[in-house]
Design a protein around this motif. Sequence first.
Motif, PDB file in Angstrom:
ATOM      1  N   GLY A 311       0.906  -1.224  -0.112  1.00 33.40           N
ATOM      2  CA  GLY A 311      -0.003   0.031  -0.096  1.00 33.40           C
ATOM      3  C   GLY A 311       0.891   1.288   0.078  1.00 33.40           C
ATOM      4  O   GLY A 311       1.768   1.227   0.970  1.00 33.40           O
ATOM      5  N   ASP A 312       0.574   2.226  -0.827  1.00 32.39           N
ATOM      6  CA  ASP A 312       1.455   3.373  -1.068  1.00 32.39           C
ATOM      7  C   ASP A 312       1.390   4.275   0.188  1.00 32.39           C
ATOM      8  O   ASP A 312       2.203   5.031   0.404  1.00 32.39           O
ATOM      9  N   SER A 314      -0.646   3.272   3.440  1.00 30.30           N
ATOM     10  CA  SER A 314      -0.467   2.450   4.328  1.00 30.30           C
ATOM     11  C   SER A 314       0.615   1.587   4.680  1.00 30.30           C
ATOM     12  O   SER A 314       0.947   1.213   5.871  1.00 30.30           O
ATOM     13  N   GLY A 315       1.586   1.337   3.685  1.00 33.92           N
ATOM     14  CA  GLY A 315       2.532   0.477   3.712  1.00 33.92           C
ATOM     15  C   GLY A 315       2.127  -0.909   3.966  1.00 33.92           C
ATOM     16  O   GLY A 315       3.321  -1.740   4.214  1.00 33.92           O
ATOM     17  N   ARG A 316       1.055  -1.243   3.852  1.00 34.28           N
ATOM     18  CA  ARG A 316       0.531  -2.699   4.233  1.00 34.28           C
ATOM     19  C   ARG A 316       1.084  -3.556   3.270  1.00 34.28           C
ATOM     20  O   ARG A 316       0.942  -3.385   2.116  1.00 34.28           O
TER      21      ARG A 316
ATOM     22  N   SER B 173      -7.163   3.695   1.705  1.00 32.43           N
ATOM     23  CA  SER B 173      -6.064   3.053   2.650  1.00 32.43           C
ATOM     24  C   SER B 173      -6.334   2.268   4.025  1.00 32.43           C
ATOM     25  O   SER B 173      -5.636   1.759   4.638  1.00 32.43           O
ATOM     26  N   TYR B 180      -6.630  -5.734  -2.547  1.00 30.51           N
ATOM     27  CA  TYR B 180      -5.408  -5.488  -3.145  1.00 30.51           C
ATOM     28  C   TYR B 180      -4.947  -6.922  -4.043  1.00 30.51           C
ATOM     29  O   TYR B 180      -4.567  -6.870  -5.127  1.00 30.51           O
ATOM     30  N   VAL B 190      -2.024  -0.628  -7.370  1.00 26.12           N
ATOM     31  CA  VAL B 190      -2.974  -0.244  -6.592  1.00 26.12           C
ATOM     32  C   VAL B 190      -2.446   0.962  -5.951  1.00 26.12           C
ATOM     33  O   VAL B 190      -1.456   1.326  -5.734  1.00 26.12           O
ATOM     34  N   GLU B 192      -3.498   4.105  -2.763  1.00 25.08           N
ATOM     35  CA  GLU B 192      -4.650   4.241  -1.728  1.00 25.08           C
ATOM     36  C   GLU B 192      -4.932   5.541  -1.415  1.00 25.08           C
ATOM     37  O   GLU B 192      -4.217   6.510  -1.667  1.00 25.08           O
TER      38      GLU B 192
END
Lengths: 458, 458
Positions: A311-312, A314-316, B173, B180, B190, B192
């Motif tokens: 995730g860009d 959230s970094g998830r 996010s 995802y 993807v 966010e």
Amino acid sequence: MKDLTKEIFTMLFLLTDARYLLRTHKFHEGGRYLPRGELMRILVEIKESLKRVEDIIERDDYLDVGGMDIVEGLEVRTIEEEYININPIQVGGRLTPEAMKAIIAYADGYSVCDWCLKPFRLDRIRRPQLERFHKELAEFIGMREARLVPGARRGFQAVINSVARDGIVVVSSLAHYTEYLAAEEAGAKVYEIPVGENNIIRPENLEEKITEIKRKMGEEPDLVIVDHVDYQYGNLHPIRDLSRVAHEHGIPVLCNCAYTLGIMPVDGRKLEVDFIVGSGHKSFSSPAPSGILGIGDEYVERVLSGSRIRGDISGRTYPNKETSILGCTLMGCTAVAMMASFPRVKERVRRWGEEVEKANHFCQQFLRIAGNRVLSEMPRRHTLIRVDTRESFDKIARGHKRKGYFLYEELRNRGITGIFPGATRIWKLNTYGLSWDEVRYLSETFIEIAKKYGIEVQ
Amino acid sequence: MKDLTKEIFTMLFLLTDARYLLRTHKFHEGGRYLPRGELMRILVEIKESLKRVEDIIERDDYLDVGGMDIVEGLEVRTIEEEYININPIQVGGRLTPEAMKAIIAYADGYSVCDWCLKPFRLDRIRRPQLERFHKELAEFIGMREARLVPGARRGFQAVINSVARDGIVVVSSLAHYTEYLAAEEAGAKVYEIPVGENNIIRPENLEEKITEIKRKMGEEPDLVIVDHVDYQYGNLHPIRDLSRVAHEHGIPVLCNCAYTLGIMPVDGRKLEVDFIVGSGHKSFSSPAPSGILGIGDEYVERVLSGSRIRGDISGRTYPNKETSILGCTLMGCTAVAMMASFPRVKERVRRWGEEVEKANHFCQQFLRIAGNRVLSEMPRRHTLIRVDTRESFDKIARGHKRKGYFLYEELRNRGITGIFPGATRIWKLNTYGLSWDEVRYLSETFIEIAKKYGIEVQ
């Protein structure tokens, strides 16, 4: 619906109501209490039903008592209780009693997630023992890894997306429609292997096709899908030999075992294939949608790779979630039913020889009817049978006031169902799971119907 | 396992055995016969169980009697019968009694295919009335068409593959991991949307993100996915306003209603979205895997287009099979359970207001415990609640011999389950479906545990 069947369902449903009472009466005015009155009423009704069952047993006969609705427009299904069912797609997916109990106990949506701990994956859950089941399943089919998927088609999709996305997939010209759709959805082109003699796919047919594709397209296929037993004729194809041809070209092989995995022996290593796909609802005594994806040593990393997305904001990341199967797949009664059916499935696979004997017995008797033909390979090596009755029953149909429906109705009146309503030309049946008594009765019934309409019987 | 629960399951399983007897004793030595002796034995056992139930009711108390296995290693699940369950993902997927009856009656694999006639598609089957159900479902969610899919993730996948393959997908996010993975599997990138104040996605957040993507990538996203209620905070997002922003850029919008469709009102037309995706096992009282894909007027042809593939040898085509969902999806008890739950689901959606009231009551009480925080928006507009107990229960955990497990165990000992074992910092619960009595008991129990450990309660 017969009276005995109805009483069994009546009691099952009363107990479901009782169970719902437990669920909805856990606390009342701060204290735990039993919904006494309502429970007592249900007990009385069960007793009354039991009394009726005793009368029926005493009488030793069934009475037809009409249908029974669950909600408006949804009748209770009693085909398996009341008919000999020879439906080509249904016979291997009838639930074992263990699976029926499992779906009752694990009915609720996310019922297997009570003890889902790290890494939060269906195949790693230890209570119920899904982790162990996955391992045993992989061993059972002779593959390195096994995953549950919502139907065989989702297995095809996962593999095609992983190894043949936007590429070229070769399938048998007897292939099931879901193989075409899975390829289409992955942007792949599909080419068919022609059938050889006797509607069997021969290694030379595949070799020829690969050569042709290479000549026309300038590249070799990315994946070969072969059907262990095809859905049209129920013929057993020489998978190992086909696989060797594909492997000589460096092409991986997926074996579609929708009609075999769970009813006859399937060993991916002996078949020398890279992927095995099976169907729970077709051949593993499991509810729909369910299926099995088996993956050989060389392709585990490619097909079961964890998500690489990040995730860009959230970094998830989800490295433990397998992208091709979209993470967890069957989180409830479907998974548990497969697990519950597994012991009996393993046992029935060992009795496959007798199932084939019964199919051959049926064919021998069926062919005594003048004009009848069996289009599947003979002797049968599978219980799915494609027959041609254009020169026998179809001739009757042409002059019958019920047209082609006469055969379906004559069978149904004799307690047999599962052939396509109206079919009297080329059609299919499947003797899987019938007892010897039932197979004999089935054979005799066709002969009886033939005689009734003056068809010669040898 | 409590004695009453055990007796209910005992009888359910005995009746399953009786049912299996009917299935396996249809014919014997040429004649129909009842498996008298075996049936009688089962009747006797049911009577004995009934007697024990009467004793339990008389006693008005439960005794713990240990577990019960279906097959080795597969225990009966009794959480819903014996605990107040506040598991964030499980509460909306508990089956209705009608759905439980439906899965009993339609247990077998391809159980809905008995009357599958042309065009051979799940959504066109008229017995059971799946065709009508699909139409009513589309109406219920305010979309042009509805299809059943094996889980919400398969709905995301179908839409992304149809409109954003190899493209750009924008998600919140706070999005669920399956969004995802579905994008990743379709080769899409993807991005966010950042959250605004109070962990709500605001229209300006989306506008900003679209502009940023356009600047960076030179093109606009192909699809925006927004969560009606996100799985992390249970916050309700302004879908219509978000959708309007996306539509100004000509981008279609998919609303992930996994936590809403089936428990609170969802109307795709009012939300002005192009796609609705819901989860059967999360919010529609249905077994896993099941889900709903709703499609608005403009995208029906694109997402539900029939297969265009043609076998190069066989010449076979499948124009009636919808490629994005790979043809038929839920062919058995999953589909029928959704249909059976539908009347009660429609009714419970109308009672959503009271569910929210109960969630707010819980929060008010929970916040009386010093240090407790609710991280979800307040007042609650959904029953999923994210709480922070780092300044209350976690302080106790640090000095407790059972560490973080103490809270889970204290609750479990009081008949409450569903919080993540070990969680005492930031965790979630869901009050959906609890009665007022149960919500009050739940609230009081947290207060009781707090007091036991000397945490101040206001």
